[in-house]
Write a protein that holds these residues in place. Sequence first.
Motif, PDB file in Angstrom:
ATOM      1  N   ARG A 211      40.917  57.820  22.056  1.00 32.69           N
ATOM      2  CA  ARG A 211      41.377  58.968  21.282  1.00 32.69           C
ATOM      3  C   ARG A 211      41.483  58.596  19.811  1.00 32.69           C
ATOM      4  NH1 ARG A 211      44.282  62.552  24.419  1.00 32.69           N
ATOM      5  NH2 ARG A 211      44.620  63.719  22.498  1.00 32.69           N
ATOM      6  N   THR A 364      35.038  59.247  19.026  1.00 27.23           N
ATOM      7  CA  THR A 364      36.425  59.443  19.444  1.00 27.23           C
ATOM      8  C   THR A 364      36.739  60.936  19.411  1.00 27.23           C
ATOM      9  OG1 THR A 364      37.168  59.116  17.161  1.00 27.23           O
ATOM     10  CG2 THR A 364      37.217  57.198  18.620  1.00 27.23           C
ATOM     11  N   ASP A 366      39.886  63.947  19.005  1.00 27.20           N
ATOM     12  CA  ASP A 366      41.278  64.237  18.692  1.00 27.20           C
ATOM     13  C   ASP A 366      41.852  65.146  19.781  1.00 27.20           C
ATOM     14  OD1 ASP A 366      40.484  66.870  18.176  1.00 27.20           O
ATOM     15  OD2 ASP A 366      40.369  66.570  16.013  1.00 27.20           O
ATOM     16  N   ARG A 367      43.121  65.485  19.659  1.00 22.44           N
ATOM     17  CA  ARG A 367      43.789  66.255  20.718  1.00 22.44           C
ATOM     18  C   ARG A 367      43.099  67.600  20.940  1.00 22.44           C
ATOM     19  NH1 ARG A 367      48.257  64.111  17.934  1.00 22.44           N
ATOM     20  NH2 ARG A 367      49.482  62.643  19.175  1.00 22.44           N
ATOM     21  N   PHE A 370      39.726  67.022  22.636  1.00 18.72           N
ATOM     22  CA  PHE A 370      39.941  66.559  24.008  1.00 18.72           C
ATOM     23  C   PHE A 370      40.336  67.721  24.912  1.00 18.72           C
ATOM     24  CE2 PHE A 370      42.581  64.846  27.412  1.00 18.72           C
ATOM     25  CZ  PHE A 370      41.793  63.792  27.889  1.00 18.72           C
TER      26      PHE A 370
END
Length: 427
Positions: A211, A364, A366-367, A370
Motif C-alpha cells: 500500500r 502501489t 492508496d486506500r 484499493f
Amino acid sequence: MPPTEAADTIVALSSGRPPAGIGVIRCSGPQAFAAAQALAGSLPEPRLASLRHIRRPGSDMLLDEALVIAFPGPRTATGEDLVEFHCHGGRATVDAVLAALVEQPGCRIAQPGEFTRRALVNGRIDLTEAEGLADLLAAETEVQRRSAMARAGGAFRRRLDEWRERLLALSAQAEVAIDYADEEDGETAPDLRPAIAHLRQEIALLLTAPRVEPLRDGVRVVVAGPTNAGKSSLINRIVGYDKAIVTPIAGTTRDVIEIPVSIGGIPFLLVDTAGLRATGDEVEAIGIRRAKEQIEQADILVWLGSPCEKPAGAIQVASKSDLAQPAERGGLRLSSVSGEGVQELIAEVRQRAAALMPKGDELTLDRRQFRLLGDAEAALTRAASLSDALLVAEELRTARVAIDAISGRAGVEDLLDSLFGKFCLGK
C-alpha cells in the motif's frame, strides 16, 4: 472545473520561489499565444527556445530578457496552447512579468494545481497519474520518489486502460448472449466465465501489492506497553533528541506523540503512546484508549510489556536492560541509557518495513484505489460464478464503473478539489 474557468488563460510561476537563478513562468489557455506576443513581440517556432525582450504592453518599458518557448496544443502538458517564459529569477522581475501577463484579456493567476487539473480534464493524464505526481512533489526519500514516479509515469493508467478494454469486450459478448437468449437458453458463451476469472485473478494479484500509505506517510511504528516501561526513552534514543517527556512518574505520557523520521532511506512515523494500566483518571483513560487504537493501526508494533500480553506479530522488547529485570521478561534486551539492543531493534524494524515497501518500480495502491479495485474484483468474482447473461452483464458494468472511478473518468469531482488544492500555483 466550471466551463468559465476552463475558458480562462491561466498564469503562474512554475519554478521555485524567488530569488533564484531562473524563474519559469507558464501561461496556458486559449489566449496564451496572444498574451505572450503582447509581451515578447513575436513567438519563436513551436518548441524552440528563443531570446526575447519582454516589455510591458503599451509602453517601451523593458521588463526582462528571457527565453520564450511556445507549445501549441493539444500535445502540451495541459492539452492547451502553452507558453513558458524563462526569466531571471529575481522577485521583482518575476512579479513584473506576471503582472503584465494577467493584465492581458482573458488571463488570470492560476489556482493551486490548475495546470495539472487541466491536463486531467483534457486527457493528457488520468487521476492515478495526478495522484502519483502529487506524491512525487512531496517525496523526501528515494523509495518514495521511485514509487511516485511509477504512478506518475502512467504504468497504472496503462494497466487500467487494458482492463477496461477487456471488460468492454466481455460486456459485448454478454450482450450478444442476451440478444440470443432463446437460442442459447440464457447461458453465457462457453469461454466467457473463464475469461472473467482470468481478469479477476490479475486484479486480485495487484490487490496484494504494498500500500502507498506506509510509503507516503511513513511506516507507522507504534511503541506500546505498560506505564514506566521506557517507551518515551526509547523513542528519544532512536530519534536522537528529547522529543517525548520522560519522568519517573507513572502515566507521564497521556496522548499520542508522532515523530516522523527517515532511517536508511525509509520513511517512518514513530508513535509514542500512553502506558496501559487500569486508572480512574479520566484524562489518562482517554490516552489509554487512544493507545489501544494506535496498537490496532500499527504497521509495526514494538511491545515493551509482558510476553504473555504481547499482541500478535509485535516485536517483544525487554527494556531497561541496564537494570535488574524480572525473569519472565523475554525478547530483545534493550537499554535506552546504554544503547544496548537499540541498533538491533532498528535493524528488525527496517527488515519488517522493507516487506511493506514496493520492490523497485512496483505499483502501489492508496486506500481509494484499493477500495475501488476491490469492488471491481468482487464484481468479477460474482460474474464468474453466474450463468445468466443478464446478471453477468450487470456485474461487468459494476466492475467497469469501479475501474473508471480509479482513473477519474467518473464520480470524482469532490476528490479532485481536495487533490489539486494541495498543489502549488504553477503545477
